[in-house]
Design an enzyme around this catalytic site. Structure first.
Site, short mmCIF file in Angstrom:
data_model
loop_
_atom_site.label_atom_id
_atom_site.label_comp_id
_atom_site.label_asym_id
_atom_site.label_seq_id
_atom_site.Cartn_x
_atom_site.Cartn_y
_atom_site.Cartn_z
N ASP A 308 0.81 -1.22 0.00
CA ASP A 308 0.00 0.00 0.00
C ASP A 308 0.84 1.28 0.00
O ASP A 308 0.36 2.33 -0.40
CB ASP A 308 -0.97 0.00 1.19
CG ASP A 308 -2.06 -1.05 1.01
OD1 ASP A 308 -2.36 -1.40 -0.13
OD2 ASP A 308 -2.60 -1.52 2.03
N TYR A 392 -10.23 -0.54 2.06
CA TYR A 392 -9.70 -0.47 3.43
C TYR A 392 -9.40 0.96 3.85
O TYR A 392 -9.03 1.78 3.01
CB TYR A 392 -8.38 -1.26 3.50
CG TYR A 392 -8.35 -2.29 4.60
CD1 TYR A 392 -8.83 -3.58 4.39
CD2 TYR A 392 -7.83 -1.97 5.85
CE1 TYR A 392 -8.79 -4.52 5.40
CE2 TYR A 392 -7.80 -2.91 6.87
CZ TYR A 392 -8.28 -4.19 6.64
OH TYR A 392 -8.23 -5.11 7.64
CO CO Z 1 -7.46 -6.76 7.48
#
Ligand code: CO
Length: 646
Positions: A308, A392
């Site tokens: 990420d 997320y």
């Molecule tokens: Co997770």
């Protein structure tokens, strides 16, 4: 809109910045882009993946005095979509010219936010994709969501040299519905981001869409609990911190901040005022990598391993924060300036939040003979940002405490990655979180780079384990135990993992500076919850992110060693970064050390993680160990009586 010519003519006032580490202003970013475009006659196919301050050398920063002139430089990473070539460029804003133009062969820079949007559009427009989703009863592409996932590197010849993503797709049942409730299982559009075209649409067979909605937004929740009364945070005299440019002072703490597309928030020159002088603790601290390997071995899910930081850039994905929602109290926000990939300068308003929080009891003692009670409230300074990486959310929080403690905490929330199962099916490698909806097991690994600077550049690192002593003439009752410190003298000795049962921590000291007791001044890195990866040594992801195999790494400072999985992890075959650098096994004692800490959050999903995960937490602490002569929190005054507990 300022024209290129105007930007090129602007005065040299950018030489007179407050401090060499002040982030580039909007004007400086625009000027840097104008300079390089003008000099190199750059066309439409050039994408600006990074435009940041080229940080001046450490000795220049450390010797900077107010009023000194600073050469301002921009560091850029450019991608030419026409050729796939990547360039690292340095532009001098002071001299208004390019001072470095370097071709970096065979790398892929991080996936840009613009590419997310363009990739989604191109997938939806693809007849092959439309055909594949039609087999699943989906005809309205407006309701389809397409997340471009990094492809990794599995040695597949056709993928080499192409800038590709493998998209994962879901479908909403209405425009504001949570699309992650309905994975379009088995359909993987593979997209060439340079050509911005769908190369192929892989189809692993039809799995029906899960039947239930998974909504959480205000529009859908009708029965809120009704017993919640207001809780107000009031600071009638304002906060106790001061902000000057990007310098922050809070009680005895002092530091500066920056913000990069890759790392997000960067802290510089963290120091603490003690006996009338600012004592340096850390020169530079930031999150430098993140990897989320998923544990499902089946097609197509084994390829899910998002970096990420290195493949997406948590800074580019930072949220614009809103008062009263993300943070409470008297807040100071900092904006983040960065261009989009086309070179238009944009600002993420309120990207970084600075505020204070009450944190319970700082210290307390009751003298039971005299009934005298002394208690102090703990206050902490919080500086944070939050990134949305597709499904997320990650909150990245630094905390500063009145007793000299620094804490780093990642808050994990948002929506788990989902896959669809056949009715009645379960997966060994995941958890059923709703009917026919599976959340695969995964881990989130973070790495924070700490360029330590305890009372000076030359520091040493020790591992401290608590040992129990065998019964002997000097330990007849078997109670003896002691803390044993072992010098980590070389890079190979300094590759360590946690051992909670030995109370293991790592202590950074300055062997030349001592407290009043004659002890070298130090700070300890205290691991919190942590884990190692369950990945096989021969797996692609361990080759590409070898730093995951150790929690602690220490290296001697080298300005070029910034990212533990290398500068360009996207689609990289691996072998770069910490495992490669540390093969040199350089000495570490009494030198300018950089401490790298890896920490992993093991995520075995729960039904309670659906539809939006209640926040999970992971991080570490840095605590003074003999850095001070005694508790630095002894001078914190009692709270005013109206707030006291009498
Ligand atoms: Co997770």
């Amino acid at each position: 809109m300022t024209t290129t010519q105007e930007l090129l003519k602007t005065s040299t006032k950018s030489n007179f910045v407050q401090y060499p580490l002040e982030p580039l202003s909007r004007e400086e970013v625009a000027t840097a882009i104008a300079i390089i475009r003008n000099e190199r006659k750059l066309g439409e196919t050039i994408r600006f993946t990074t435009v940041i301050l080229n940080e001046p050398p450490k000795n220049l920063v450390l010797n900077f005095k107010d009023g000194d002139r600073v050469n301002r430089e921009a560091l850029m990473i450019l991608l030419d979509n026409a050729t796939g070539a990547v360039y690292e460029v340095v532009v001098s804003l002071t001299q208004k010219t390019t001072i470095q133009w370097k071709h970096i062969p065979e790398v892929q820079p991080a996936i840009m936010l613009d590419e997310f949007i363009e990739c989604e559009a191109v997938v939806k427009a693809s007849p092959e994709f439309q055909e594949a989703i039609k087999k699943r009863g989906i005809t309205d592409t407006d309701l389809v969501i397409v997340d471009p996932w990094s492809a990794g590197n599995y040695g597949i010849a056709e993928e080499m040299g192409q800038r590709i993503v493998r998209a994962l797709c879901w479908v909403r049942s209405s425009p504001s519905d949570n699309g992650y409730a309905r994975p379009i299982e088995g359909v993987i559009p593979v997209v060439d981001l340079n050509k911005m075209e769908v190369i192929t649409v892989e189809d692993y067979g039809v799995v029906p869409l899960p039947p239930q909605d998974g909504n959480y937004s205000q529009e859908f929740i009708k029965n809120y609990r009704t017993d919640l009364k207001p809780l107000e945070i009031v600071q009638p005299d304002g906060p106790s911190f001061q902000v000057e440019g990007h310098k922050i002072t809070w009680q005895k703490w002092q530091f500066r901040i920056g913000f990069t597309p890759r790392e997000g928030l960067v802290l510089y020159t963290i120091g603490y005022e003690d006996k009338g002088r600012i004592r340096p603790i850390i020169y530079r601290a930031s999150l430098v990598e993140m990897v989320v390997p998923y544990g499902d071995p089946k097609e197509p899910h084994f390829r899910k391993n998002a970096f990420d930081v290195g493949e997406y850039g948590v800074g580019t994905l930072a949220n614009s924060l809103k008062l009263g929602c993300d943070c409470l109290g008297e807040i100071h926000y900092f904006d983040a300036v960065m261009p989009n990939s086309r070179g238009d300068v944009a600002t993420i308003n309120n990207a970084v939040c600075l505020h204070e929080e009450d944190y319970g009891i700082l210290w307390k003692h009751t003298d039971w003979r005299t009934d005298e009670v002394e208690v102090r409230r703990s206050r902490r300074l919080v500086i944070s940002f939050i990134a949305t990486v597709a499904n997320y959310e990650y909150g990245f929080f630094w905390y500063f405490y009145q007793d000299g403690t620094i804490q780093y905490e990642v808050k994990l929330t948002g929506i788990v990655n989902t896959t669809a199962l056949m009715p009645g099916e379960t997966s060994k490698y995941g958890t059923l979180i709703a009917p026919q909806l599976n959340a695969p097991i995964h881990q989130h690994f973070f790495n924070v780079r700490l360029d330590m600077h305890l009372d000076g550049e030359n520091n040493s690192v020790y591992e401290v384990n608590t040992q129990s002593e065998p019964i002997s003439a000097t330990n007849p009752h078997g109670n003896a135990c002691y803390a044993e410190a072992t010098l980590l003298g070389t890079e190979s000795e300094a590759q360590r993992i946690i051992n909670p049962l030995a109370g293991r921590y790592w202590k950074i000291v300055n062997p030349s500076e001592h407290n009043s007791l004659g002890q070298p001044v130090g700070y300890k890195l205290m691991p919190g919850d942590n884990i190692l990866p369950f990945l096989h040594q021969d797996s692609s992801i361990i080759k590409r992110a070898g730093y995951l195999t150790k929690h602690l790494w220490v290296t001697p400072y080298d300005a070029t060693e910034k990212y533990p999985a290398g500068d360009y992890p996207n689609q990289h075959i691996g072998g770069e970064g910490l495992p490669e650098w540390t093969k040199a096994n350089r000495p570490l004692e009494n030198t300018d050390v950089v401490v790298w800490y890896t920490f992993g959050h093991n995520h075995v999903p729960r039904p309670e993680d659906w539809p939006v995960m209640p926040t999970g937490y992971i991080g570490f602490m840095l605590k003074p160990v003999g850095f001070f002569d005694g508790s630095p929190a002894n001078d914190v005054p009692p709270s005013p009586s109206k707030h006291s507990c009498h």
